[in-house]
Design a protein around this motif. Structure first.
Motif, PDB file in Angstrom:
ATOM      1  N   ARG A  76       0.826  -1.213   0.000  1.00 37.65           N
ATOM      2  CA  ARG A  76       0.000   0.000   0.000  1.00 37.65           C
ATOM      3  C   ARG A  76       0.858   1.260   0.000  1.00 37.65           C
ATOM      4  NH1 ARG A  76      -3.001  -3.120   3.663  1.00 37.65           N
ATOM      5  NH2 ARG A  76      -2.048  -2.064   5.432  1.00 37.65           N
ATOM      6  N   MET A  77       1.825   1.303   0.909  1.00 37.84           N
ATOM      7  CA  MET A  77       2.653   2.503   0.997  1.00 37.84           C
ATOM      8  C   MET A  77       3.573   2.634  -0.205  1.00 37.84           C
ATOM      9  SD  MET A  77       3.578   2.889   5.052  1.00 37.84           S
ATOM     10  CE  MET A  77       4.254   1.226   5.229  1.00 37.84           C
ATOM     11  N   GLY A  78       3.973   1.499  -0.777  1.00 37.71           N
ATOM     12  CA  GLY A  78       4.835   1.535  -1.946  1.00 37.71           C
ATOM     13  C   GLY A  78       4.185   2.228  -3.123  1.00 37.71           C
ATOM     14  N   GLY A  84       4.542   9.457  -5.752  1.00 35.68           N
ATOM     15  CA  GLY A  84       5.239  10.662  -5.316  1.00 35.68           C
ATOM     16  C   GLY A  84       6.566  10.833  -6.024  1.00 35.68           C
ATOM     17  N   SER A  85       7.289   9.734  -6.205  1.00 31.82           N
ATOM     18  CA  SER A  85       8.583   9.800  -6.873  1.00 31.82           C
ATOM     19  C   SER A  85       8.450  10.274  -8.313  1.00 31.82           C
ATOM     20  CB  SER A  85       9.257   8.424  -6.835  1.00 31.82           C
ATOM     21  OG  SER A  85      10.500   8.455  -7.491  1.00 31.82           O
ATOM     22  N   LEU A  86       7.433   9.770  -9.016  1.00 34.98           N
ATOM     23  CA  LEU A  86       7.202  10.220 -10.396  1.00 34.98           C
ATOM     24  C   LEU A  86       6.953  11.721 -10.448  1.00 34.98           C
ATOM     25  CD1 LEU A  86       4.959   7.407 -11.931  1.00 34.98           C
ATOM     26  CD2 LEU A  86       7.272   8.044 -12.634  1.00 34.98           C
ATOM     27  N   LEU A  87       6.120  12.218  -9.528  1.00 30.72           N
ATOM     28  CA  LEU A  87       5.819  13.642  -9.496  1.00 30.72           C
ATOM     29  C   LEU A  87       7.071  14.452  -9.178  1.00 30.72           C
ATOM     30  CD1 LEU A  87       3.896  16.005  -9.627  1.00 30.72           C
ATOM     31  CD2 LEU A  87       3.156  15.496  -7.286  1.00 30.72           C
ATOM     32  N   GLY A  88       7.839  13.996  -8.186  1.00 32.97           N
ATOM     33  CA  GLY A  88       9.058  14.710  -7.826  1.00 32.97           C
ATOM     34  C   GLY A  88      10.076  14.722  -8.955  1.00 32.97           C
ATOM     35  N   PHE A 145       3.618   9.557   0.466  1.00 35.95           N
ATOM     36  CA  PHE A 145       3.500  10.164  -0.858  1.00 35.95           C
ATOM     37  C   PHE A 145       4.322  11.451  -0.931  1.00 35.95           C
ATOM     38  CE2 PHE A 145       1.114  13.280  -3.531  1.00 35.95           C
ATOM     39  CZ  PHE A 145       1.310  12.679  -4.765  1.00 35.95           C
ATOM     40  N   GLY A 146       4.200  12.297   0.095  1.00 30.86           N
ATOM     41  CA  GLY A 146       4.978  13.530   0.139  1.00 30.86           C
ATOM     42  C   GLY A 146       6.471  13.266   0.199  1.00 30.86           C
ATOM     43  N   ALA A 147       6.875  12.261   0.994  1.00 25.87           N
ATOM     44  CA  ALA A 147       8.290  11.899   1.056  1.00 25.87           C
ATOM     45  C   ALA A 147       8.772  11.385  -0.298  1.00 25.87           C
ATOM     46  CB  ALA A 147       8.513  10.847   2.138  1.00 25.87           C
ATOM     47  N   GLY A 148       7.873  10.727  -1.045  1.00 24.78           N
ATOM     48  CA  GLY A 148       8.219  10.258  -2.382  1.00 24.78           C
ATOM     49  C   GLY A 148       8.477  11.418  -3.328  1.00 24.78           C
ATOM     50  N   ILE A 149       7.664  12.477  -3.230  1.00 28.65           N
ATOM     51  CA  ILE A 149       7.890  13.672  -4.052  1.00 28.65           C
ATOM     52  C   ILE A 149       9.271  14.252  -3.747  1.00 28.65           C
ATOM     53  CG2 ILE A 149       7.122  16.028  -4.521  1.00 28.65           C
ATOM     54  CD1 ILE A 149       4.278  15.125  -3.875  1.00 28.65           C
ATOM     55  N   ASN A 182      13.873   1.208   4.204  1.00 25.99           N
ATOM     56  CA  ASN A 182      14.773   0.807   3.125  1.00 25.99           C
ATOM     57  C   ASN A 182      14.002   0.378   1.877  1.00 25.99           C
ATOM     58  OD1 ASN A 182      17.100   1.342   4.572  1.00 25.99           O
ATOM     59  ND2 ASN A 182      17.376  -0.755   5.266  1.00 25.99           N
ATOM     60  N   VAL A 183      12.904  -0.337   2.071  1.00 20.11           N
ATOM     61  CA  VAL A 183      12.107  -0.787   0.930  1.00 20.11           C
ATOM     62  C   VAL A 183      11.465   0.404   0.230  1.00 20.11           C
ATOM     63  CG1 VAL A 183      10.068  -2.102   0.225  1.00 20.11           C
ATOM     64  CG2 VAL A 183      11.689  -3.077   1.857  1.00 20.11           C
ATOM     65  N   LEU A 184      10.882   1.318   0.994  1.00 21.70           N
ATOM     66  CA  LEU A 184      10.226   2.483   0.390  1.00 21.70           C
ATOM     67  C   LEU A 184      11.238   3.392  -0.313  1.00 21.70           C
ATOM     68  CD1 LEU A 184       7.614   3.357   3.168  1.00 21.70           C
ATOM     69  CD2 LEU A 184       7.251   2.077   1.045  1.00 21.70           C
ATOM     70  N   SER A 185      12.423   3.538   0.274  1.00 25.17           N
ATOM     71  CA  SER A 185      13.469   4.323  -0.386  1.00 25.17           C
ATOM     72  C   SER A 185      13.877   3.674  -1.703  1.00 25.17           C
ATOM     73  CB  SER A 185      14.692   4.455   0.531  1.00 25.17           C
ATOM     74  OG  SER A 185      14.393   5.198   1.693  1.00 25.17           O
ATOM     75  N   LEU A 186      13.955   2.349  -1.709  1.00 20.12           N
ATOM     76  CA  LEU A 186      14.267   1.623  -2.940  1.00 20.12           C
ATOM     77  C   LEU A 186      13.215   1.890  -4.009  1.00 20.12           C
ATOM     78  CD1 LEU A 186      15.672  -0.511  -4.712  1.00 20.12           C
ATOM     79  CD2 LEU A 186      14.434  -2.278  -3.407  1.00 20.12           C
ATOM     80  N   ILE A 187      11.949   1.865  -3.623  1.00 16.61           N
ATOM     81  CA  ILE A 187      10.864   2.121  -4.585  1.00 16.61           C
ATOM     82  C   ILE A 187      10.966   3.530  -5.154  1.00 16.61           C
ATOM     83  CG2 ILE A 187       8.355   2.386  -4.818  1.00 16.61           C
ATOM     84  CD1 ILE A 187       8.081   0.099  -2.768  1.00 16.61           C
ATOM     85  N   VAL A 188      11.221   4.503  -4.289  1.00 16.48           N
ATOM     86  CA  VAL A 188      11.352   5.891  -4.742  1.00 16.48           C
ATOM     87  C   VAL A 188      12.510   6.024  -5.723  1.00 16.48           C
ATOM     88  CG1 VAL A 188      11.955   8.236  -4.016  1.00 16.48           C
ATOM     89  CG2 VAL A 188      10.283   6.917  -2.708  1.00 16.48           C
TER      90      VAL A 188
END
Length: 251
Positions: A76-78, A84-88, A145-149, A182-188
């Motif tokens: 879910r969080m991924g 967010g990463s795409l937008l950023g 999501f914001g952290a992903g941006i 670590n997993v979420l950072s990898l996804i971003v």
């Protein structure tokens, strides 16, 4: 890039991969190193992001034991991290490069402050963790999501931001929170890397040197990094961050 500059970038990649696995903020080492060897700041940011992907993977793999039972919430969080990463990443490529040069020193300064206050932040989080939602809820998703941006635009200290968010909303231990980070950072990083490979200017030698170093560093960070004195690690990150600000503002 000269051979000695390549060695310096690779060494910075080792340090960044290790630090990312333990704390986050590894880009505060690799990004200024790339700028120092003459890579354009935007190209350096893009190349650094791509190069750190293998290190993000090895860091996440090293915490695989702490990831057990977290699959559903990470899925879910991924999704929030990827969007967010795409937008950023798009903001990085669409906005004027001068905006990046103005904003990045501010982001580095904020990241350094976060690194310094992290011990007190963790104490505050521990005090309120008993009231946390077991799965984080919608507010955590929006925070991720914001952290992903932020990570897609400029990834330094996104790990610190994620630890703060996850620790606030999840009723879980810090090591499992760090594994999820670590997993979420990898996804971003991986999501932004795909975007950058398609449409962004890339220094592939820089990517290679950062990737080689970060891959090794991710393993070292997962296995050895947790034994390092945290104050020394934080002090080193802050010193590099200050040097990066000076380089960007006055260089």
């Amino acid at each position: 890039m000269t051979p000695w500059e390549a060695v310096a970038v690779c060494a910075a990649g080792v340090a960044a991969g290790a630090i990312n696995a333990v704390v986050g903020s590894g880009s505060l080492i690799t990004f200024p190193t790339l700028v120092a060897v003459g890579v354009d700041p935007v190209t350096a940011n893009v190349s650094n992001n791509i190069g750190l992907v293998p290190g993000s993977f090895t860091g996440a793999y090293g915490y695989r034991a702490e990831l057990k039972g977290q699959r559903d919430r990470l899925v879910r969080m991924g999704m929030g991290s990827a969007l967010g990463s795409l937008l950023g990443g798009l903001l990085l490529l669409v906005l004027d490069p001068d905006v990046f040069q103005i904003v990045v020193p501010i982001l580095i300064a904020v990241a350094c402050v976060l690194v310094v206050v992290q011990p007190k932040l963790n104490g505050w989080l521990a005090a309120r963790r008993q009231d946390a939602h077991p799965d984080g809820g919608p507010w955590l998703w929006l925070g991720v999501f914001g952290a992903g941006i932020y990570g897609g635009y400029f990834g330094a200290a996104q790990g610190v931001l994620l630890i703060g968010l996850l620790g606030s909303f999840l009723d879980d231990g810090l090591q499992r929170v760090n594994a999820a980070k670590n997993v979420l950072s990898l996804i971003v990083n991986a999501t932004a890397a795909v975007l950058f490979v398609i449409i962004a200017p890339i220094d592939w030698w820089a990517v290679l040197m950062v990737a080689l170093g970060a891959t090794l560093g991710g393993f070292l960070g997962a296995k050895v990094g947790r034994r390092l004195p945290a104050p020394i690690l934080r002090g080193f990150i802050v010193c590099v961050g200050i040097a990066a600000i000076i380089k960007l503002v006055y260089g």
